[in-house]
Write a protein that holds these residues in place. Structure first.
Motif, PDB file in Angstrom:
ATOM      1  N   ASP A   1       0.653  -1.190   0.209  1.00 38.95           N
ATOM      2  CA  ASP A   1       0.088  -0.113   0.138  1.00 38.95           C
ATOM      3  C   ASP A   1       0.769   1.172   0.097  1.00 38.95           C
ATOM      4  O   ASP A   1       1.757   1.488   0.942  1.00 38.95           O
ATOM      5  CB  ASP A   1      -0.892  -0.131   1.126  1.00 38.95           C
ATOM      6  CG  ASP A   1      -1.978   1.051   1.165  1.00 38.95           C
ATOM      7  OD1 ASP A   1      -1.820   2.109   0.409  1.00 38.95           O
ATOM      8  OD2 ASP A   1      -2.784   1.155   2.174  1.00 38.95           O
TER       9      ASP A   1
ATOM     10  N   ARG B   1      -0.841  -3.819   3.455  1.00 40.26           N
ATOM     11  CA  ARG B   1      -1.227  -4.445   2.295  1.00 40.26           C
ATOM     12  C   ARG B   1      -2.637  -4.016   1.485  1.00 40.26           C
ATOM     13  O   ARG B   1      -3.551  -4.446   2.495  1.00 40.26           O
ATOM     14  CB  ARG B   1      -1.066  -5.958   2.099  1.00 40.26           C
ATOM     15  CG  ARG B   1       0.324  -6.528   2.709  1.00 40.26           C
ATOM     16  CD  ARG B   1       1.309  -6.110   1.620  1.00 40.26           C
ATOM     17  NE  ARG B   1       2.578  -6.672   1.956  1.00 40.26           N
ATOM     18  CZ  ARG B   1       3.688  -5.910   2.610  1.00 40.26           C
ATOM     19  NH1 ARG B   1       3.438  -4.839   3.062  1.00 40.26           N
ATOM     20  NH2 ARG B   1       4.761  -6.691   2.846  1.00 40.26           N
ATOM     21  N   ARG B   2      -2.540  -3.586   0.321  1.00 41.11           N
ATOM     22  CA  ARG B   2      -3.908  -3.344  -0.183  1.00 41.11           C
ATOM     23  C   ARG B   2      -4.467  -4.360  -1.255  1.00 41.11           C
ATOM     24  O   ARG B   2      -3.540  -4.923  -1.916  1.00 41.11           O
ATOM     25  CB  ARG B   2      -3.798  -2.202  -1.250  1.00 41.11           C
ATOM     26  CG  ARG B   2      -5.194  -1.528  -1.745  1.00 41.11           C
ATOM     27  CD  ARG B   2      -4.835  -0.398  -2.386  1.00 41.11           C
ATOM     28  NE  ARG B   2      -4.415   0.929  -1.559  1.00 41.11           N
ATOM     29  CZ  ARG B   2      -5.357   1.772  -0.740  1.00 41.11           C
ATOM     30  NH1 ARG B   2      -6.644   1.409  -0.863  1.00 41.11           N
ATOM     31  NH2 ARG B   2      -4.782   2.703   0.074  1.00 41.11           N
TER      32      ARG B   2
ATOM     33  N   GLU C   1      -7.346  -5.148  -4.385  1.00 33.04           N
ATOM     34  CA  GLU C   1      -8.331  -4.465  -4.971  1.00 33.04           C
ATOM     35  C   GLU C   1      -8.977  -5.317  -5.912  1.00 33.04           C
ATOM     36  O   GLU C   1      -8.429  -6.459  -6.530  1.00 33.04           O
ATOM     37  CB  GLU C   1      -7.607  -3.586  -5.907  1.00 33.04           C
ATOM     38  CG  GLU C   1      -7.320  -2.324  -5.153  1.00 33.04           C
ATOM     39  CD  GLU C   1      -6.436  -1.113  -6.100  1.00 33.04           C
ATOM     40  OE1 GLU C   1      -6.380  -0.048  -5.765  1.00 33.04           O
ATOM     41  OE2 GLU C   1      -6.365  -1.534  -7.223  1.00 33.04           O
TER      42      GLU C   1
ATOM     43  N   GLU D   1     -12.237  -2.637  -2.376  1.00 29.95           N
ATOM     44  CA  GLU D   1     -10.718  -2.650  -1.885  1.00 29.95           C
ATOM     45  C   GLU D   1     -10.647  -2.993  -0.459  1.00 29.95           C
ATOM     46  O   GLU D   1     -11.884  -3.015   0.277  1.00 29.95           O
ATOM     47  CB  GLU D   1     -10.000  -1.257  -2.081  1.00 29.95           C
ATOM     48  CG  GLU D   1     -10.426  -0.074  -1.232  1.00 29.95           C
ATOM     49  CD  GLU D   1      -9.483   1.144  -1.348  1.00 29.95           C
ATOM     50  OE1 GLU D   1      -8.899   0.979  -2.327  1.00 29.95           O
ATOM     51  OE2 GLU D   1     -10.038   2.020  -0.786  1.00 29.95           O
TER      52      GLU D   1
ATOM     53  N   VAL E   1      -7.799  -3.199   3.066  1.00 31.48           N
ATOM     54  CA  VAL E   1      -6.448  -2.909   3.488  1.00 31.48           C
ATOM     55  C   VAL E   1      -6.137  -3.810   4.812  1.00 31.48           C
ATOM     56  O   VAL E   1      -7.009  -3.920   5.544  1.00 31.48           O
ATOM     57  CB  VAL E   1      -6.302  -1.576   3.806  1.00 31.48           C
ATOM     58  CG1 VAL E   1      -4.807  -1.188   4.086  1.00 31.48           C
ATOM     59  CG2 VAL E   1      -6.314  -0.695   2.349  1.00 31.48           C
TER      60      VAL E   1
END
Length: 293
Positions: free
Chosen positions: A176, A183-184, A186, A196, A198
């Motif tokens: 991210d 950590r992202r 999507e 999304e 996170v």
């Protein structure tokens, strides 16, 4: 009332302060060791840019007549508006000690207003406010000192893995850019992001789900539940054996930030409430000693 001596923290206090902090540890929170305490003493938290807004914290400890360290409090001044901030306080839920620590903090802080338990520190996994169910004496001492509390967050946890949840196709955990330690994930449709999540990498086997968001046009299709399943899968893959999350459900149902659906989703996925989190503010007029009886 037992008289206590207040003085600044010194390195020799480390073991006693760690004992105090860990006595208040909640389910879903890591055990605090010397490294985490040292970061909190400096006013640092990996991946969290809130700390850049404050000057170095002042840490005071309370010593009882027998010479035992019975409490500790950390406070600082916010650069942008000179507001005082109580960052953390631990006292084994002895209300007299909490009151003494708060009184000392208000004497040390040169400015008003004063906020308390508004931000997460290095002592926790994102715990941004006071868990009043587990910390009733601290809550009472703050109110007695004139602080006004507000319930802001619902703190929940679940064991991992959670195999009964669906998964979102194509949702991968990537770094991210806004949170280096996070950590992202999507899901994209027609070239745009429609969902999304996170997550925070685990500490001592505990991962954090920071948030899930689904765009309005993609809601009511099960995508939120699928994103939750994918996020918890990702945490499990990173070594987490439990997950925690925070729901900002301070608005009543029907409000702009109504979290009824989010609460129902997390509960149905096996998350249980650990506590409700409160933050506090002491306004300038309320902090004037001449205004108190």
């Amino acid at each position: 009332m037992t008289r206590m001596t207040m003085r600044p923290y010194v390195p020799a206090d480390q073991a006693a302060v760690l004992d105090l902090v860990n006595a208040d540890r909640l389910p879903g929170q890591p055990s605090v060791g010397p490294a985490m305490l040292n970061e909190a003493l400096k006013g640092a938290d990996e991946g969290d840019n809130w700390w850049g807004a404050f000057g170095p914290p002042t840490v005071q400890v309370a010593i009882d007549p027998a010479g035992e360290l019975v409490g500790a409090i950390s406070c600082a001044v916010r650069a942008k508006d000179d507001a005082g901030v109580v960052l953390w306080l631990h006292c084994r839920e002895d209300e007299a000690v909490a009151e003494a620590l708060i009184t000392r903090a208000l004497a040390v802080l040169p400015t008003r207003p004063v906020e308390a338990f508004q931000f997460a520190t290095a002592l926790t996994q994102g715990l941004e406010a006071l868990p009043v169910g587990h910390r009733p004496a601290t809550h009472a001492a703050l109110e007695r000192a004139g602080f006004v509390g507000e319930r802001l967050w619902r703190y929940m946890r679940a064991d991992l893995p959670r195999p009964g949840l669906p998964r979102a196709e194509g949702a991968l955990a990537v770094p991210d850019p806004d949170r280096p330690a996070a950590r992202r994930m999507e899901v994209r449709q027609d070239g745009r992001t429609v969902a999304e999540a996170v997550i925070g990498p685990p500490k001592q086997g505990i991962g954090v789900l920071w948030w899930i968001e689904v765009s309005p046009g993609a809601r009511r299709q099960g995508l939120g539940r699928a994103m939750l399943g994918s996020a918890l899968d990702a945490l499990t893959g990173l070594g987490a054996t439990q997950a925690v999350l925070y729901v900002d459900d301070d608005e009543p149902p029907g409000g702009e930030r109504d979290r009824t659906a989010a609460n129902a989703l997390y509960e149905s996925a096996g998350f249980v409430e650990v506590d409700r989190l409160w933050s506090y503010t002491l306004r300038a007029a309320e902090s004037d000693p001449t205004s108190r009886s």
